[in-house]
Enzyme design. Structure first.
Site, PDB file in Angstrom:
ATOM      1  N   HIS A  57      32.364  -6.806  26.428  1.00 21.25           N
ATOM      2  CA  HIS A  57      31.483  -7.147  27.541  1.00 21.25           C
ATOM      3  C   HIS A  57      32.104  -8.188  28.469  1.00 21.25           C
ATOM      4  O   HIS A  57      32.981  -8.952  28.083  1.00 21.25           O
ATOM      5  CB  HIS A  57      30.169  -7.734  27.001  1.00 21.25           C
ATOM      6  CG  HIS A  57      29.471  -6.826  26.051  1.00 21.25           C
ATOM      7  ND1 HIS A  57      28.579  -7.276  25.109  1.00 21.25           N
ATOM      8  CD2 HIS A  57      29.534  -5.481  25.882  1.00 21.25           C
ATOM      9  CE1 HIS A  57      28.121  -6.250  24.407  1.00 21.25           C
ATOM     10  NE2 HIS A  57      28.689  -5.139  24.857  1.00 21.25           N
ATOM     11  N   LYS A  67      33.555 -18.597  27.870  1.00 19.85           N
ATOM     12  CA  LYS A  67      32.842 -18.639  26.587  1.00 19.85           C
ATOM     13  C   LYS A  67      33.642 -19.429  25.558  1.00 19.85           C
ATOM     14  O   LYS A  67      34.871 -19.395  25.549  1.00 19.85           O
ATOM     15  CB  LYS A  67      32.617 -17.211  26.048  1.00 19.85           C
ATOM     16  CG  LYS A  67      31.647 -16.396  26.880  1.00 19.85           C
ATOM     17  CD  LYS A  67      31.575 -14.960  26.436  1.00 19.85           C
ATOM     18  CE  LYS A  67      30.759 -14.143  27.441  1.00 19.85           C
ATOM     19  NZ  LYS A  67      30.950 -12.707  27.274  1.00 19.85           N
ATOM     20  N   TYR A 127      27.915 -19.057  20.591  1.00 18.09           N
ATOM     21  CA  TYR A 127      28.882 -19.267  21.658  1.00 18.09           C
ATOM     22  C   TYR A 127      28.225 -19.878  22.894  1.00 18.09           C
ATOM     23  O   TYR A 127      27.076 -19.578  23.212  1.00 18.09           O
ATOM     24  CB  TYR A 127      29.627 -17.974  22.016  1.00 18.09           C
ATOM     25  CG  TYR A 127      28.785 -16.755  22.261  1.00 18.09           C
ATOM     26  CD1 TYR A 127      28.205 -16.051  21.217  1.00 18.09           C
ATOM     27  CD2 TYR A 127      28.610 -16.276  23.545  1.00 18.09           C
ATOM     28  CE1 TYR A 127      27.434 -14.922  21.438  1.00 18.09           C
ATOM     29  CE2 TYR A 127      27.861 -15.142  23.787  1.00 18.09           C
ATOM     30  CZ  TYR A 127      27.280 -14.467  22.724  1.00 18.09           C
ATOM     31  OH  TYR A 127      26.542 -13.337  22.965  1.00 18.09           O
ATOM     32  N   ASP A 162      26.740  -0.023  23.914  1.00 19.79           N
ATOM     33  CA  ASP A 162      28.177  -0.095  23.631  1.00 19.79           C
ATOM     34  C   ASP A 162      28.741   1.280  23.310  1.00 19.79           C
ATOM     35  O   ASP A 162      29.884   1.597  23.639  1.00 19.79           O
ATOM     36  CB  ASP A 162      28.436  -1.071  22.483  1.00 19.79           C
ATOM     37  CG  ASP A 162      28.207  -2.515  22.926  1.00 19.79           C
ATOM     38  OD1 ASP A 162      28.123  -3.401  22.045  1.00 19.79           O
ATOM     39  OD2 ASP A 162      28.098  -2.749  24.151  1.00 19.79           O
TER      40      ASP A 162
HETATM   41  C1  T46 Z   1      23.826 -11.652  26.402  1.00 17.46           C
HETATM   42  C2  T46 Z   1      22.352 -11.882  26.526  1.00 17.46           C
HETATM   43  C3  T46 Z   1      21.424 -10.937  26.121  1.00 17.46           C
HETATM   44  N1  T46 Z   1      20.080 -11.185  26.240  1.00 17.46           N
HETATM   45  C4  T46 Z   1      19.145 -10.162  25.758  1.00 17.46           C
HETATM   46  C5  T46 Z   1      19.333  -8.805  26.390  1.00 17.46           C
HETATM   47  C6  T46 Z   1      18.976  -7.833  25.301  1.00 17.46           C
HETATM   48  O1  T46 Z   1      17.592  -7.534  25.340  1.00 17.46           O
HETATM   49  C7  T46 Z   1      19.276  -8.590  24.007  1.00 17.46           C
HETATM   50  C8  T46 Z   1      20.542  -8.124  23.322  1.00 17.46           C
HETATM   51  O2  T46 Z   1      21.582  -8.152  24.298  1.00 17.46           O
HETATM   52  P1  T46 Z   1      22.930  -7.415  24.012  1.00 17.46           P
HETATM   53  O3  T46 Z   1      22.680  -6.113  23.310  1.00 17.46           O
HETATM   54  O4  T46 Z   1      23.719  -7.393  25.312  1.00 17.46           O
HETATM   55  O5  T46 Z   1      23.641  -8.403  22.985  1.00 17.46           O
HETATM   56  P2  T46 Z   1      25.162  -8.288  22.470  1.00 17.46           P
HETATM   57  O6  T46 Z   1      25.529  -6.848  22.262  1.00 17.46           O
HETATM   58  O7  T46 Z   1      25.290  -9.239  21.363  1.00 17.46           O
HETATM   59  O8  T46 Z   1      26.014  -8.766  23.729  1.00 17.46           O
HETATM   60  C9  T46 Z   1      26.718  -9.996  23.739  1.00 17.46           C
HETATM   61  O9  T46 Z   1      27.847  -9.823  22.934  1.00 17.46           O
HETATM   62  C10 T46 Z   1      29.113  -9.956  23.511  1.00 17.46           C
HETATM   63  C11 T46 Z   1      30.120 -10.159  22.413  1.00 17.46           C
HETATM   64  C12 T46 Z   1      29.199 -11.029  24.533  1.00 17.46           C
HETATM   65  O10 T46 Z   1      30.206 -11.721  24.686  1.00 17.46           O
HETATM   66  C13 T46 Z   1      28.067 -11.201  25.457  1.00 17.46           C
HETATM   67  O11 T46 Z   1      27.629 -12.545  25.464  1.00 17.46           O
HETATM   68  C14 T46 Z   1      26.922 -10.339  25.195  1.00 17.46           C
HETATM   69  O12 T46 Z   1      27.164  -9.179  25.951  1.00 17.46           O
HETATM   70  O13 T46 Z   1      19.403  -9.974  24.373  1.00 17.46           O
HETATM   71  C15 T46 Z   1      19.600 -12.355  26.787  1.00 17.46           C
HETATM   72  O14 T46 Z   1      18.382 -12.559  26.905  1.00 17.46           O
HETATM   73  N2  T46 Z   1      20.500 -13.306  27.220  1.00 17.46           N
HETATM   74  C16 T46 Z   1      21.866 -13.121  27.106  1.00 17.46           C
HETATM   75  O15 T46 Z   1      22.651 -14.024  27.484  1.00 17.46           O
END
Ligand code: T46
Length: 181
Positions: A57, A67, A127, A162
């Site tokens: 991401h 980060k 992070y 993803d």
């Molecule tokens: C990133 C983020 C997400 N969210 C909410 C949005 C979704 O409803 C839920 C899960 O989000 P997501 O599926 O994008 O989470 P990850 O797959 O862990 O994504 C993260 O993992 C990779 C490794 C990263 O470096 C990024 O910070 C981020 O993209 O959290 C928020 O409310 N705030 C935030 O800052």
């Protein structure tokens, strides 16, 4: 050659018979290292299964994020990929194992893809981010569309987002080397 700009930190750990103490973040250490960054948001994620892969991401300008990543439970293999157009290491990746035991932290500046795969069940990652979450600027690249040596035994656990991410081939990066946007 590792992409320029990535930094591995290992905060000093004061151990005694009770356990240990460490400063996990101190702005002075970054200033002394010439890394000017202000973090505004802390994130945490926990992944139940080993082999859970989150990434790759990025957040595009004007809300690109530096980060600072660490693992506070279990173990992860953390990966950053240089996507700054014009960089001598464009498309190159670097990976590092982060665990609570090694205490290592991975600083990933703007202009990099970020992702990790968990190496143990119920691994927790914390992070710091230098800009707020901006869904409209959210971007991703398929985890297996680069030559990354993910330490995986079989298919990873992925989010639908993803699993459907676009491949790196043909990716139009919004980042330019040397532009700290
Ligand atoms: C990133 C983020 C997400 N969210 C909410 C949005 C979704 O409803 C839920 C899960 O989000 P997501 O599926 O994008 O989470 P990850 O797959 O862990 O994504 C993260 O993992 C990779 C490794 C990263 O470096 C990024 O910070 C981020 O993209 O959290 C928020 O409310 N705030 C935030 O800052």
């Amino acid at each position: 050659m590792d992409p320029v700009g990535l930094v591995v930190l290992e905060p000093r750990r004061f151990s005694d018979e009770r356990g240990y103490f460490e400063e996990t973040w101190n702005r002075r250490h970054f200033d002394d290292a010439g890394i000017g960054v202000d973090f505004v948001q802390d994130n945490a994620s926990m992944s139940i299964q080993s082999g859970t892969l989150r990434g790759l991401h990025f957040q595009a300008p004007p809300h690109a994020q530096d980060k600072l990543v660490r693992c506070t439970r279990g173990a992860i293999f953390d990966v950053a990929v240089d996507i700054r157009r014009g960089s001598p290491t464009y498309g190159r990746w670097s990976g590092i194992e982060l665990t609570p035991e090694n205490g290592r932290q991975f600083f990933i500046p703007k202009g990099f893809l970020h992702g990790f795969v968990t190496l143990l069940p119920r691994s927790e990652v914390q992070y710091k981010c230098s800009d707020y979450y901006a869904p409209a600027c959210d971007g991703s690249v398929r985890w297996d569309s680069l030559d990354i040596d993910w330490p995986l035994e079989g298919a990873p656990v992925l989010s639908a987002k993803d699993a459907d991410a676009p491949a790196f081939a043909g990716f139009q990066s919004p980042f330019v080397f040397g532009d700290n946007a």
